[in-house]
Motif scaffolding. Structure first.
Motif, PDB file in Angstrom:
ATOM      1  N   GLU A 180      56.769  38.395  29.899  1.00 14.92           N
ATOM      2  CA  GLU A 180      56.231  39.537  29.172  1.00 14.92           C
ATOM      3  C   GLU A 180      54.741  39.296  28.954  1.00 14.92           C
ATOM      4  OE1 GLU A 180      57.680  37.958  24.791  1.00 14.92           O
ATOM      5  OE2 GLU A 180      59.005  39.243  25.973  1.00 14.92           O
ATOM      6  N   ASN A 181      54.009  40.352  28.723  1.00 15.39           N
ATOM      7  CA  ASN A 181      52.550  40.246  28.580  1.00 15.39           C
ATOM      8  C   ASN A 181      51.913  39.643  29.823  1.00 15.39           C
ATOM      9  OD1 ASN A 181      52.616  41.282  25.905  1.00 15.39           O
ATOM     10  ND2 ASN A 181      53.096  39.234  25.116  1.00 15.39           N
ATOM     11  N   GLU A 182      52.381  40.076  31.000  1.00 17.60           N
ATOM     12  CA  GLU A 182      51.816  39.587  32.243  1.00 17.60           C
ATOM     13  C   GLU A 182      50.575  40.396  32.606  1.00 17.60           C
ATOM     14  OE1 GLU A 182      53.978  38.325  36.195  1.00 17.60           O
ATOM     15  OE2 GLU A 182      53.558  40.482  36.269  1.00 17.60           O
ATOM     16  N   THR A 183      49.517  39.691  33.027  1.00 20.15           N
ATOM     17  CA  THR A 183      48.281  40.340  33.463  1.00 20.15           C
ATOM     18  C   THR A 183      47.955  39.903  34.878  1.00 20.15           C
ATOM     19  OG1 THR A 183      47.371  40.450  31.214  1.00 20.15           O
ATOM     20  CG2 THR A 183      45.796  40.580  33.035  1.00 20.15           C
ATOM     21  N   ILE A 184      47.585  40.857  35.726  1.00 16.58           N
ATOM     22  CA  ILE A 184      47.063  40.541  37.058  1.00 16.58           C
ATOM     23  C   ILE A 184      45.547  40.474  36.943  1.00 16.58           C
ATOM     24  CG2 ILE A 184      46.836  41.311  39.445  1.00 16.58           C
ATOM     25  CD1 ILE A 184      49.561  42.686  39.101  1.00 16.58           C
ATOM     26  N   CYS A 185      44.985  39.325  37.269  1.00 13.24           N
ATOM     27  CA  CYS A 185      43.569  39.046  36.997  1.00 13.24           C
ATOM     28  C   CYS A 185      42.709  39.420  38.206  1.00 13.24           C
ATOM     29  CB  CYS A 185      43.388  37.579  36.622  1.00 13.24           C
ATOM     30  SG  CYS A 185      44.299  37.114  35.137  1.00 13.24           S
ATOM     31  N   GLU A 186      42.394  40.689  38.317  1.00 10.86           N
ATOM     32  CA  GLU A 186      41.527  41.163  39.385  1.00 10.86           C
ATOM     33  C   GLU A 186      40.071  40.884  39.008  1.00 10.86           C
ATOM     34  OE1 GLU A 186      44.078  44.577  41.549  1.00 10.86           O
ATOM     35  OE2 GLU A 186      42.862  45.281  39.876  1.00 10.86           O
ATOM     36  N   VAL A 187      39.326  40.333  39.960  1.00  9.78           N
ATOM     37  CA  VAL A 187      37.948  39.907  39.714  1.00  9.78           C
ATOM     38  C   VAL A 187      37.060  40.400  40.854  1.00  9.78           C
ATOM     39  CG1 VAL A 187      36.427  37.945  39.211  1.00  9.78           C
ATOM     40  CG2 VAL A 187      38.872  37.809  38.623  1.00  9.78           C
ATOM     41  N   GLU A 188      35.892  40.908  40.510  1.00  8.66           N
ATOM     42  CA  GLU A 188      34.952  41.376  41.518  1.00  8.66           C
ATOM     43  C   GLU A 188      34.307  40.195  42.244  1.00  8.66           C
ATOM     44  OE1 GLU A 188      34.311  44.507  42.427  1.00  8.66           O
ATOM     45  OE2 GLU A 188      35.800  45.252  40.986  1.00  8.66           O
ATOM     46  N   LYS A 189      33.840  40.430  43.459  1.00  4.02           N
ATOM     47  CA  LYS A 189      33.044  39.438  44.176  1.00  4.02           C
ATOM     48  C   LYS A 189      31.840  39.063  43.318  1.00  4.02           C
ATOM     49  CE  LYS A 189      30.474  38.886  48.524  1.00  4.02           C
ATOM     50  NZ  LYS A 189      30.148  39.530  49.823  1.00  4.02           N
ATOM     51  N   GLY A 190      31.628  37.763  43.120  1.00  2.77           N
ATOM     52  CA  GLY A 190      30.537  37.303  42.268  1.00  2.77           C
ATOM     53  C   GLY A 190      30.900  37.193  40.805  1.00  2.77           C
ATOM     54  N   GLY A 191      32.167  37.445  40.473  1.00  5.16           N
ATOM     55  CA  GLY A 191      32.648  37.283  39.105  1.00  5.16           C
ATOM     56  C   GLY A 191      33.381  35.970  38.940  1.00  5.16           C
ATOM     57  N   ILE A 192      33.755  35.658  37.705  1.00  5.90           N
ATOM     58  CA  ILE A 192      34.500  34.438  37.426  1.00  5.90           C
ATOM     59  C   ILE A 192      35.685  34.738  36.515  1.00  5.90           C
ATOM     60  CG2 ILE A 192      32.433  32.995  37.622  1.00  5.90           C
ATOM     61  CD1 ILE A 192      32.505  32.654  34.555  1.00  5.90           C
ATOM     62  N   MET A 193      36.637  33.847  36.558  1.00  7.30           N
ATOM     63  CA  MET A 193      37.725  33.817  35.585  1.00  7.30           C
ATOM     64  C   MET A 193      37.679  32.452  34.921  1.00  7.30           C
ATOM     65  SD  MET A 193      41.824  34.080  36.287  1.00  7.30           S
ATOM     66  CE  MET A 193      43.013  33.826  34.951  1.00  7.30           C
ATOM     67  N   ILE A 194      37.756  32.426  33.606  1.00 11.07           N
ATOM     68  CA  ILE A 194      37.860  31.168  32.863  1.00 11.07           C
ATOM     69  C   ILE A 194      39.264  31.110  32.289  1.00 11.07           C
ATOM     70  CG2 ILE A 194      36.975  29.748  30.979  1.00 11.07           C
ATOM     71  CD1 ILE A 194      34.337  31.244  31.202  1.00 11.07           C
ATOM     72  N   MET A 195      39.931  29.969  32.432  1.00 10.78           N
ATOM     73  CA  MET A 195      41.301  29.860  31.931  1.00 10.78           C
ATOM     74  C   MET A 195      41.571  28.462  31.379  1.00 10.78           C
ATOM     75  SD  MET A 195      43.367  29.705  35.577  1.00 10.78           S
ATOM     76  CE  MET A 195      44.873  28.989  34.896  1.00 10.78           C
ATOM     77  N   LYS A 196      42.579  28.390  30.533  1.00 12.12           N
ATOM     78  CA  LYS A 196      43.022  27.119  29.975  1.00 12.12           C
ATOM     79  C   LYS A 196      44.117  26.533  30.859  1.00 12.12           C
ATOM     80  CE  LYS A 196      41.718  25.825  26.458  1.00 12.12           C
ATOM     81  NZ  LYS A 196      40.548  24.938  26.180  1.00 12.12           N
ATOM     82  N   PRO A 197      44.168  25.200  31.026  1.00 14.63           N
ATOM     83  CA  PRO A 197      45.147  24.592  31.942  1.00 14.63           C
ATOM     84  C   PRO A 197      46.599  24.900  31.588  1.00 14.63           C
ATOM     85  CG  PRO A 197      43.454  22.994  31.324  1.00 14.63           C
ATOM     86  CD  PRO A 197      43.235  24.200  30.469  1.00 14.63           C
ATOM     87  N   LEU A 198      46.910  25.067  30.310  1.00 12.27           N
ATOM     88  CA  LEU A 198      48.297  25.287  29.913  1.00 12.27           C
ATOM     89  C   LEU A 198      48.724  26.738  30.027  1.00 12.27           C
ATOM     90  CD1 LEU A 198      48.699  22.872  26.855  1.00 12.27           C
ATOM     91  CD2 LEU A 198      49.220  22.486  29.269  1.00 12.27           C
ATOM     92  N   LEU A 199      47.837  27.621  30.444  1.00 11.27           N
ATOM     93  CA  LEU A 199      48.193  29.017  30.682  1.00 11.27           C
ATOM     94  C   LEU A 199      49.087  29.098  31.921  1.00 11.27           C
ATOM     95  CD1 LEU A 199      47.486  32.030  29.777  1.00 11.27           C
ATOM     96  CD2 LEU A 199      45.878  31.991  31.696  1.00 11.27           C
ATOM     97  N   PHE A 200      50.261  29.703  31.805  1.00 11.21           N
ATOM     98  CA  PHE A 200      51.117  29.879  32.974  1.00 11.21           C
ATOM     99  C   PHE A 200      50.473  30.873  33.919  1.00 11.21           C
ATOM    100  CE2 PHE A 200      54.500  27.714  30.744  1.00 11.21           C
ATOM    101  CZ  PHE A 200      55.244  27.140  31.777  1.00 11.21           C
ATOM    102  N   HIS A 201      50.367  30.485  35.195  1.00 12.54           N
ATOM    103  CA  HIS A 201      49.736  31.343  36.197  1.00 12.54           C
ATOM    104  C   HIS A 201      50.450  31.213  37.532  1.00 12.54           C
ATOM    105  CE1 HIS A 201      47.713  27.409  36.303  1.00 12.54           C
ATOM    106  NE2 HIS A 201      47.392  27.651  37.568  1.00 12.54           N
ATOM    107  N   ALA A 202      50.329  32.272  38.354  1.00  8.18           N
ATOM    108  CA  ALA A 202      50.993  32.338  39.655  1.00  8.18           C
ATOM    109  C   ALA A 202      50.130  33.173  40.580  1.00  8.18           C
ATOM    110  CB  ALA A 202      52.385  32.953  39.510  1.00  8.18           C
ATOM    111  N   SER A 203      50.491  33.180  41.875  1.00 12.55           N
ATOM    112  CA  SER A 203      49.746  33.954  42.866  1.00 12.55           C
ATOM    113  C   SER A 203      50.707  34.479  43.915  1.00 12.55           C
ATOM    114  CB  SER A 203      48.685  33.074  43.520  1.00 12.55           C
ATOM    115  OG  SER A 203      48.041  33.750  44.577  1.00 12.55           O
ATOM    116  N   ASN A 204      50.574  35.767  44.248  1.00 13.28           N
ATOM    117  CA  ASN A 204      51.445  36.394  45.243  1.00 13.28           C
ATOM    118  C   ASN A 204      50.886  36.264  46.658  1.00 13.28           C
ATOM    119  OD1 ASN A 204      53.331  37.180  43.363  1.00 13.28           O
ATOM    120  ND2 ASN A 204      52.593  39.287  43.206  1.00 13.28           N
TER     121      ASN A 204
END
Length: 237
Positions: A180-204
């Motif tokens: 629940e509360n799932e977000t797809i992290c779309e980022v523009e070319k030249g952008g960044i994402m900052i995340m914490k290591p304990l955040l659950f993440h996946a990639s399709n």
């Protein structure tokens, strides 16, 4: 702007326009020039679904001046303060027709220079003379990761999916994860994402025949105990 509030509450933030088109093109040029001539490098991992370069900042030190532009340095200092250093970096290139996907997980290990018997340092592994270990969760809670997007990243070409605020619950088994509360992290070319290591993440898998290249850099300010050292530690100027 300080992005710390969102990172603390959600476990991540997305910031676009950190790099200019010229800066991104320079990074691409530096990476491609070397990868085309250095196919035997043991830190390079290449398949039809993924091209990855481990210890990226050591293999491509000439990229650091472009990666750590004034925008990124300001974001890191204003968000986390001073004293952080690089502990690990990986370059990911997900090709246009990649079927590679990654299931939900937390980033639980750090790269170190040797194996030592230290309390609360567990689950040791070694690959290509690179030791990894799961440290106490307090170290992971203080670390952060910056993902630099060389291509526009969408749900169709493997943008990260995350479970908002899952980093705040400590270390737990993926079987107990509530999607629940799932977000797809779309980022523009030249952008960044900052995340914490304990955040659950996946990639399709990729479905739109568009490439996805990301430079993944992990940071810490923790000195490890009893003579243990970060194997990729690099202090920024």
């Amino acid at each position: 702007m300080n992005y710390g509030t969102e990172i603390n509450s959600e476990g991540f933030t997305i910031i676009n326009a950190v790099y200019t088109e010229n800066e991104i093109e320079k990074l691409i040029s530096l990476i491609e020039n070397k990868t085309e001539t250095d196919n035997e490098n043991p830190t390079f991992r290449k398949s039809q679904d993924l091209f990855a370069i481990r210890q990226f900042h050591k293999e491509f030190p000439e990229t650091l001046d472009f990666i750590f532009n004034e925008n990124l340095k300001s974001i890191i200092e204003n968000t986390f303060g001073k004293g952080y250093f690089i502990t690990k970096s990986i370059y990911f290139d997900k090709p246009q027709k990649s079927n590679w996907f990654v299931a939900y997980h937390q980033d639980l290990t750090i790269s170190v220079d040797k194996k030592l018997e230290i309390e609360n340092f567990d689950n040791w592994t070694v690959k290509q003379n690179q030791f990894a270990v799961q440290p106490p969760k307090e170290i992971l809670e203080d670390n952060f990761t910056v993902r630099i997007h060389i291509d526009k990243t969408t749900k169709e070409n493997g943008a990260l999916k995350v479970i908002n605020n899952s980093h705040s619950k400590g270390i737990f088994r993926v079987e107990n994860l509530k999607l629940e509360n799932e977000t797809i992290c779309e980022v523009e070319k030249g952008g960044i994402m900052i995340m914490k290591p304990l955040l659950f993440h996946a990639s399709n898998k990729t479905t739109n025949n568009e490439r996805r290249r990301v430079i993944h850099i992990e940071f810490s300010k923790t000195e490890l105990p009893q003579g243990l050292e970060w194997s990729e530690k690099t202090i920024l100027n």
